[in-house]
Design an enzyme around this catalytic site. Sequence first.
Site, PDB file in Angstrom:
ATOM      1  N   ALA A   8      -6.454  -4.750  -2.981  1.00  0.00           N
ATOM      2  CA  ALA A   8      -7.289  -4.492  -4.156  1.00  0.00           C
ATOM      3  C   ALA A   8      -6.672  -5.147  -5.394  1.00  0.00           C
ATOM      4  CB  ALA A   8      -7.419  -2.991  -4.363  1.00  0.00           C
TER       5      ALA A   8
ATOM      6  N   LYS B 181       1.408  -2.878  -4.446  1.00  0.00           N
ATOM      7  CA  LYS B 181       1.100  -4.094  -3.681  1.00  0.00           C
ATOM      8  C   LYS B 181      -0.062  -3.797  -2.746  1.00  0.00           C
ATOM      9  CE  LYS B 181       5.946  -5.593  -3.664  1.00  0.00           C
ATOM     10  NZ  LYS B 181       5.793  -6.692  -4.612  1.00  0.00           N
ATOM     11  N   THR B 182      -1.269  -4.230  -3.131  1.00  0.00           N
ATOM     12  CA  THR B 182      -2.450  -3.958  -2.302  1.00  0.00           C
ATOM     13  C   THR B 182      -3.395  -5.158  -2.306  1.00  0.00           C
ATOM     14  OG1 THR B 182      -3.779  -3.098  -4.143  1.00  0.00           O
ATOM     15  CG2 THR B 182      -2.450  -1.489  -2.945  1.00  0.00           C
TER      16      THR B 182
ATOM     17  N   CYS C 108       0.826  -1.217   0.000  1.00  0.00           N
ATOM     18  CA  CYS C 108       0.000   0.000   0.000  1.00  0.00           C
ATOM     19  C   CYS C 108       0.859   1.265   0.000  1.00  0.00           C
ATOM     20  CB  CYS C 108      -0.974   0.047   1.164  1.00  0.00           C
ATOM     21  SG  CYS C 108      -2.180   1.366   0.899  1.00  0.00           S
TER      22      CYS C 108
ATOM     23  N   CYS D 168      -5.809   2.472  -4.395  1.00  0.00           N
ATOM     24  CA  CYS D 168      -5.318   3.029  -3.145  1.00  0.00           C
ATOM     25  C   CYS D 168      -6.350   4.016  -2.621  1.00  0.00           C
ATOM     26  CB  CYS D 168      -3.983   3.718  -3.412  1.00  0.00           C
ATOM     27  SG  CYS D 168      -3.150   4.178  -1.909  1.00  0.00           S
TER      28      CYS D 168
HETATM   29  C1  LIG Z   1      -0.872   0.002   7.001  1.00  0.00           C
HETATM   30  C2  LIG Z   1      -1.386  -0.746   5.795  1.00  0.00           C
HETATM   31  C3  LIG Z   1      -2.384  -0.156   5.018  1.00  0.00           C
HETATM   32  C4  LIG Z   1      -2.872  -0.835   3.899  1.00  0.00           C
HETATM   33  N1  LIG Z   1      -3.885  -0.233   3.187  1.00  0.00           N
HETATM   34  C5  LIG Z   1      -4.428  -0.896   2.137  1.00  0.00           C
HETATM   35  C6  LIG Z   1      -5.561  -0.357   1.462  1.00  0.00           C
HETATM   36  O1  LIG Z   1      -6.075   0.687   1.830  1.00  0.00           O
HETATM   37  N2  LIG Z   1      -6.062  -1.045   0.409  1.00  0.00           N
HETATM   38  C7  LIG Z   1      -5.534  -2.237   0.009  1.00  0.00           C
HETATM   39  O2  LIG Z   1      -6.059  -2.829  -0.943  1.00  0.00           O
HETATM   40  N3  LIG Z   1      -4.450  -2.779   0.629  1.00  0.00           N
HETATM   41  C8  LIG Z   1      -3.896  -2.143   1.689  1.00  0.00           C
HETATM   42  N4  LIG Z   1      -2.839  -2.700   2.354  1.00  0.00           N
HETATM   43  C9  LIG Z   1      -2.119  -3.844   1.755  1.00  0.00           C
HETATM   44  C10 LIG Z   1      -2.785  -5.198   1.911  1.00  0.00           C
HETATM   45  O3  LIG Z   1      -3.091  -5.472   3.257  1.00  0.00           O
HETATM   46  C11 LIG Z   1      -1.831  -6.265   1.338  1.00  0.00           C
HETATM   47  O4  LIG Z   1      -1.446  -5.870   0.036  1.00  0.00           O
HETATM   48  C12 LIG Z   1      -2.475  -7.626   1.285  1.00  0.00           C
HETATM   49  O5  LIG Z   1      -2.784  -8.068   2.592  1.00  0.00           O
HETATM   50  C13 LIG Z   1      -1.542  -8.628   0.573  1.00  0.00           C
HETATM   51  O6  LIG Z   1      -2.023  -9.922   0.681  1.00  0.00           O
HETATM   52  P1  LIG Z   1      -1.004 -11.162   0.760  1.00  0.00           P
HETATM   53  O7  LIG Z   1      -1.872 -12.365   0.883  1.00  0.00           O
HETATM   54  O8  LIG Z   1      -0.011 -11.094  -0.332  1.00  0.00           O
HETATM   55  O9  LIG Z   1      -0.197 -10.932   2.121  1.00  0.00           O
HETATM   56  P2  LIG Z   1      -0.757 -10.962   3.603  1.00  0.00           P
HETATM   57  O10 LIG Z   1      -2.198 -10.615   3.633  1.00  0.00           O
HETATM   58  O11 LIG Z   1       0.172 -10.121   4.412  1.00  0.00           O
HETATM   59  O12 LIG Z   1      -0.639 -12.492   4.038  1.00  0.00           O
HETATM   60  C14 LIG Z   1       0.537 -13.238   4.017  1.00  0.00           C
HETATM   61  C15 LIG Z   1       0.300 -14.501   4.840  1.00  0.00           C
HETATM   62  O13 LIG Z   1       1.385 -15.421   4.624  1.00  0.00           O
HETATM   63  C16 LIG Z   1       1.737 -15.997   5.865  1.00  0.00           C
HETATM   64  N5  LIG Z   1       3.138 -16.435   5.809  1.00  0.00           N
HETATM   65  C17 LIG Z   1       4.246 -15.683   5.952  1.00  0.00           C
HETATM   66  N6  LIG Z   1       5.363 -16.462   5.897  1.00  0.00           N
HETATM   67  C18 LIG Z   1       4.928 -17.734   5.693  1.00  0.00           C
HETATM   68  C19 LIG Z   1       5.596 -18.976   5.560  1.00  0.00           C
HETATM   69  N7  LIG Z   1       6.927 -19.082   5.635  1.00  0.00           N
HETATM   70  N8  LIG Z   1       4.849 -20.092   5.356  1.00  0.00           N
HETATM   71  C20 LIG Z   1       3.490 -20.005   5.284  1.00  0.00           C
HETATM   72  N9  LIG Z   1       2.815 -18.847   5.428  1.00  0.00           N
HETATM   73  C21 LIG Z   1       3.524 -17.725   5.630  1.00  0.00           C
HETATM   74  C22 LIG Z   1       1.497 -14.881   6.884  1.00  0.00           C
HETATM   75  O14 LIG Z   1       1.317 -15.413   8.186  1.00  0.00           O
HETATM   76  C23 LIG Z   1       0.242 -14.228   6.336  1.00  0.00           C
HETATM   77  O15 LIG Z   1      -0.936 -14.800   6.881  1.00  0.00           O
HETATM   78  C24 LIG Z   1      -2.349  -2.086   3.522  1.00  0.00           C
HETATM   79  C25 LIG Z   1      -1.362  -2.680   4.316  1.00  0.00           C
HETATM   80  C26 LIG Z   1      -0.898  -2.029   5.450  1.00  0.00           C
HETATM   81  C27 LIG Z   1       0.153  -2.691   6.309  1.00  0.00           C
END
Ligand SMILES: Cc1cc2nc3c(=O)[nH]c(=O)nc-3n(C[C@H](O)[C@H](O)[C@H](O)COP(=O)(O)OP(=O)(O)OC[C@H]3O[C@@H](n4cnc5c(N)ncnc54)[C@H](O)[C@@H]3O)c2cc1C
Length: 420
Positions: A324, A321-322, A160, A357
């Site tokens: 969305a 990276k979001t 984000c 965003c």
């Molecule tokens: C402050 C903040 C504000 C944000 N605002 C927005 C917004 O307004 N709009 C928006 O769309 N996005 C926003 N985001 C971004 C959004 O949350 C992420 O882009 C999204 O969660 C990415 O999804 P993901 O599944 O890739 O990662 P994540 O949701 O972070 O999940 C990763 C998962 O993998 C697991 N994992 C890690 N290592 C391992 C391993 N070795 N083995 C197995 N599992 C593992 C973790 O435990 C976790 O559960 C924001 C993020 C933050 C921090």
Amino acid sequence: MASHYQILIIGGGTAGIMTAAQLKLKNKALDIGLIEPSETHYYQPAWTLVGAGAYDYKKTAQPMAKLIPKGVSWIKDYATAFNPSEHKVKTRSSGDITYDYLVVAPGLVMAPELIEGLPEALDKGVVCSNYTNPEHTWKLLRAFKGGNAIFTQPTTPIKCGGAPQKIAYMAADYFRKNGLTEKTNVVFATPGSVIFGVKPIRETLMKVIGRYGIHFKPYYAPFKIDADKKIVYFKHTAPQENKCVVNEDNHLGEVATGNEIIELPFDFLHLAPPQTAPKFIQESSLVNAAGWLDVDHHSLQHNNYHNIFGLGDVAGLPTAKTGAAVRKQVPVVVDNILTLINYDKIGNKSYNGYSSCPLVTGYGKMTLAEFDYDSNFTPDPKLKRMLVFNSDKEHWRLWMFKKVMLPYLYWNKMMKGKNV
Ligand SMILES: Cc1cc2nc3c(=O)[nH]c(=O)nc-3n(C[C@H](O)[C@H](O)[C@H](O)COP(=O)(O)OP(=O)(O)OC[C@H]3O[C@@H](n4cnc5c(N)ncnc54)[C@H](O)[C@@H]3O)c2cc1C
């Protein structure tokens, strides 16, 4: 517990849960394993509001067990390494697990050690970050009595990309409401050259910056923090631009060494820590030169291994990276895997780099940046149903969308694999 799955997913975050849920909705009989160590799943987008005291942190968490779709085997463990030629993933304590298809979605990790002094400053609570502890941000904001309030972000990719500036606008509005504006210098310092890459959004944000009187400092890359002296050090990323000018009327107390290093004293400092792919990803053969998962930008299939897909924050994609973005990536991965299973060829769906965003610009105000790989502004036509016809402008309806609608859609639709 089985040690082979037709589809193995690493990570139970936004991307992993959505992928598992959509696959199961399409075909209940699929044999899916999901490796995820954590008991809790967080809705991270609301952390920006938590940091500004506008959302309850507890409401951003749900038990992982509740979200993992029925019929998906939860391997409560860490993935630790890959052997892609043998279709094998190593885990910390569940042994090796083999797969026909692998979906890699472990997100990214915070790497505060890439800024000297940041780990100590975070530990001592001298600086705050909505990325690590949004409740602490709110605590420091309430304790702030005036002076320099600095907001900054690192040179690495971050999730984000708008979050570091959103909290700056919220804080500026908070200071205004609490009569602190006259005693406060709000600074937003970024290594980038502009406030936002999408033109109509940029124009709105520059007006917001003007309204709050925020000191906007482009080309400022933070590299060191002195928690005791409360000084943040920046390298100027484009000294040739000769923009590293300390004003004669220097009420910020900036000190410039040569044309490249700037010291800025702070009374409040919020920053996004540097961020990288998790170590076990970086050390694998699955990454590109920059250390992110090496997938095709449109099919999300791994560039070397046809039965591996990657999405979410870990993926090396030239877009923001979001969550969305994940929403638009999941149907592509799901379609490609199912077409491979059924017809032994890749599907036709293609990801166009969509990301969005929600830029909150104050209490009750928001503009919604939606864009593609080419930074074209691509507002969702469905916004018109909410009577929002110009989402590049600030709107209270968009604020309500962020605070109420998006969390509802996340927990009740996205996490259940339904289209939104
Ligand atoms: C402050 C903040 C504000 C944000 N605002 C927005 C917004 O307004 N709009 C928006 O769309 N996005 C926003 N985001 C971004 C959004 O949350 C992420 O882009 C999204 O969660 C990415 O999804 P993901 O599944 O890739 O990662 P994540 O949701 O972070 O999940 C990763 C998962 O993998 C697991 N994992 C890690 N290592 C391992 C391993 N070795 N083995 C197995 N599992 C593992 C973790 O435990 C976790 O559960 C924001 C993020 C933050 C921090």
